[in-house]
Scaffold this active site. Structure first.
Site, PDB file in Angstrom:
ATOM      1  N   THR A   1       0.867  -1.181   0.000  1.00 55.21           N
ATOM      2  CA  THR A   1       0.000   0.000   0.000  1.00 55.21           C
ATOM      3  C   THR A   1       0.903   1.229   0.000  1.00 55.21           C
ATOM      4  O   THR A   1       2.072   1.135   0.335  1.00 55.21           O
ATOM      5  CB  THR A   1      -0.853   0.019   1.297  1.00 55.21           C
ATOM      6  OG1 THR A   1      -1.626  -1.172   1.355  1.00 55.21           O
ATOM      7  CG2 THR A   1      -1.776   1.216   1.380  1.00 55.21           C
TER       8      THR A   1
ATOM      9  N   ASP B   1      -8.306  -1.893   4.647  1.00 55.14           N
ATOM     10  CA  ASP B   1      -8.458  -0.609   5.334  1.00 55.14           C
ATOM     11  C   ASP B   1      -8.305   0.588   4.408  1.00 55.14           C
ATOM     12  O   ASP B   1      -8.786   1.681   4.708  1.00 55.14           O
ATOM     13  CB  ASP B   1      -7.429  -0.504   6.474  1.00 55.14           C
ATOM     14  CG  ASP B   1      -5.992  -0.683   5.988  1.00 55.14           C
ATOM     15  OD1 ASP B   1      -5.780  -1.396   4.980  1.00 55.14           O
ATOM     16  OD2 ASP B   1      -5.078  -0.118   6.607  1.00 55.14           O
TER      17      ASP B   1
ATOM     18  N   GLY C   1      -4.736  -4.934   6.710  1.00 47.12           N
ATOM     19  CA  GLY C   1      -5.936  -4.114   6.636  1.00 47.12           C
ATOM     20  C   GLY C   1      -7.017  -4.506   7.619  1.00 47.12           C
ATOM     21  O   GLY C   1      -7.662  -3.651   8.241  1.00 47.12           O
TER      22      GLY C   1
ATOM     23  N   THR D   1      -0.286   1.448   6.400  1.00 52.27           N
ATOM     24  CA  THR D   1      -0.002   0.344   5.494  1.00 52.27           C
ATOM     25  C   THR D   1       0.171  -0.902   6.358  1.00 52.27           C
ATOM     26  O   THR D   1       0.676  -0.812   7.471  1.00 52.27           O
ATOM     27  CB  THR D   1       1.280   0.586   4.670  1.00 52.27           C
ATOM     28  OG1 THR D   1       2.394   0.736   5.555  1.00 52.27           O
ATOM     29  CG2 THR D   1       1.169   1.832   3.810  1.00 52.27           C
TER      30      THR D   1
ATOM     31  N   ARG E   1     -13.037  -8.365  -1.573  1.00 51.55           N
ATOM     32  CA  ARG E   1     -12.451  -8.006  -0.266  1.00 51.55           C
ATOM     33  C   ARG E   1     -11.921  -6.562  -0.315  1.00 51.55           C
ATOM     34  O   ARG E   1     -11.170  -6.180  -1.199  1.00 51.55           O
ATOM     35  CB  ARG E   1     -11.303  -8.954   0.056  1.00 51.55           C
ATOM     36  CG  ARG E   1     -10.560  -8.632   1.365  1.00 51.55           C
ATOM     37  CD  ARG E   1      -9.308  -7.809   1.136  1.00 51.55           C
ATOM     38  NE  ARG E   1      -8.487  -7.676   2.352  1.00 51.55           N
ATOM     39  CZ  ARG E   1      -7.464  -6.851   2.461  1.00 51.55           C
ATOM     40  NH1 ARG E   1      -7.114  -6.075   1.450  1.00 51.55           N
ATOM     41  NH2 ARG E   1      -6.765  -6.775   3.576  1.00 51.55           N
TER      42      ARG E   1
HETATM   43  N1  GLY Z   1      -3.436  -2.237   3.949  1.00 52.28           N
HETATM   44  C1  GLY Z   1      -3.820  -2.728   2.706  1.00 52.28           C
HETATM   45  C2  GLY Z   1      -4.781  -3.843   2.747  1.00 52.28           C
HETATM   46  O1  GLY Z   1      -4.827  -4.590   3.715  1.00 52.28           O
HETATM   47  O2  GLY Z   1      -5.517  -4.012   1.798  1.00 52.28           O
END
Ligand code: GLY
Length: 422
Positions: A250, A281, A304, A301, A278
């Site tokens: 991320t 976050d 999530g 990052t 899916r």
């Molecule tokens: N932090 C990125 C995700 O889990 O999609």
């Protein structure tokens, strides 16, 4: 993030896996305000009044200088943030975001993004978007051109096209081959991969084998399959690592200008090989990103699902509103993740999280759950407050996170619960 997983190619697969497997220090939970090795050279919060300032995940480093010049020239804070995160979105070699992002389990790239514009106190978000490379621009367009805050899936894609963003194939050949490698590797119960007639077919390995041997077998099998799929030799180990331990790369960027205006933006391709639909976050306002013009901005990052459960970015900004420093505020959010598992290191070691925290006065911090993914590869973040640099994020826990799913045997001493929350 994530990003440092790419460093895997620098060493052997077995070496890196072994280093990760044994490096985590048991019951070594670093207290928030305890002196810590990783803080050395971490100037963050002390000299706090430098403005403008940009902080972001380290995979944005190459794009910060130009964004900073734009900001210095009077450019808008959110636009500056977009200029940072759009770089990795456009880069086909960055497989954590945008073009070339690792796809879902069906081989389709699905992207998430959200942003907040401090001066106008607005927000925008898109989730589960296919075929649109710059979802950061799509999230910003939701904010600017609709009365909504969040669009998802097909509707978000159609909206992005309406806004002038082109539909394109986001699955690069490299990402397609990694996905195919993952698909074939995980398929001793379906029809993917070479069948019984293949000259290299072997009956499944007996379960009794020691875990370390199983791992070695898996890596050797993957080496052969990667070669068969035409994955370049120099990228094979990195591809294997992504198959064995699907990453969740991320990028987040928070920005503060000379006038004290702030914005934040986060964008991602999410967890590799995730279930279709899916969302992590990154498209969730308050989890992957949160900016309050009166207080500060934060983003995340990492894992999530864990961050959603603690509303990480919002928690951090609220903590700063109530007087915590950026580092304290970030550490508190990390402790909430630890609390959600009652301090059980046997579970916590399989997740990681990095928070990027910027207060309205220019004070900042990068904090992370673990020191990094393996020895010598600490979590880093990029900062520009007149000088561009990478800094090491301050960890809550000593040691290194472990990849999921677990393959090497979990050391006994890591199975005991942490003393920390007792
Ligand atoms: N932090 C990125 C995700 O889990 O999609």
């Amino acid at each position: 993030m994530t990003f440092s997983r790419r460093d895997f190619v620098k060493t052997s697969v077995l070496g890196a896996v072994a280093a990760g497997a044994h490096a985590a220090v048991p019951d070594a939970l670093a207290k928030t305000n305890a002196p810590h090795q990783a803080e050395a050279g971490h100037a963050s919060q002390a000299d706090s009044s430098k403005r403008p300032i940009i902080i972001c995940a380290n995979n944005g480093y190459a794009y910060v200088e130009a964004a900073y010049a734009f900001l210095k020239g009077g450019g808008d804070t959110l636009e500056a943030g977009v200029r940072v995160v759009k770089g990795p979105e456009d880069d086909p070699k960055d497989d954590s975001v945008g073009l070339g992002g690792l796809p879902n389990e069906e081989g389709v790239v699905e992207l998430d993004s959200c942003c907040m514009h401090g001066p106008t106190r607005r927000a925008g978000s898109v989730g589960g978007v296919r075929n649109i490379k710059n979802v950061s621009l799509a999230a910003k367009a939701v904010m600017e051109h609709t009365g909504h805050v969040m669009l998802v899936g097909e509707g978000a894609e159609r909206f992005a096209v309406t806004m002038g963003l082109p539909r394109e194939n986001l699955l690069t050949e490299r990402s397609r081959k990694i996905w195919l490698l993952w698909k074939e590797f995980n398929s001793d119960r379906d029809w993917w991969g070479p069948g019984l007639a293949d000259p290299h077919w072997h009956p499944p390995a007996p379960d009794a084998k020691p875990q370390a041997n199983l791992l070695q077998d898996r890596i050797e099998k993957l080496q052969r399959r990667a070669a068969g799929l035409g994955i370049e030799p120099e990228f094979r180990l990195a591809a294997i690592r992504r198959v064995l331990f699907p990453p969740s790369g991320t990028i987040h960027c928070s920005v503060l200008n000379e006038k004290g205006e702030m914005s934040g933006i986060t964008t991602t391709s999410g967890l590799a090989f995730k279930l279709p639909g899916r969302c992590g976050d990154s498209p969730i306002i308050g989890a992957g990103c949160y900016t309050d013009q009166d207080v500060g901005s934060a983003g995340a990052t990492g894992a999530g699902e864990e961050n959603i459960k603690v509303a990480g970015a919002h928690t951090i900004v609220e903590n700063m509103r109530h007087g915590m420093s950026p580092k304290e505020a970030g550490m508190d959010a990390l402790k909430r993740i630890v609390r959600n598992y009652n301090g059980d290191m046997n579970r916590l070691r399989y997740m990681d999280m990095t928070y990027y925290v910027l207060r309205k006065d220019g004070a900042y911090a990068g904090v992370c759950l673990w020191e990094g993914y393996s020895v010598g590869h600490p979590h880093k973040f990029a900062v520009h407050d007149g000088t561009l640099r990478s800094e090491v994020a301050t960890p809550l826990l000593k040691g290194y996170s472990q990849d999921w799913p677990p393959m090497p045997i979990v050391p006994e001493d890591l199975k005991k619960d942490s003393e920390y929350l007792k």
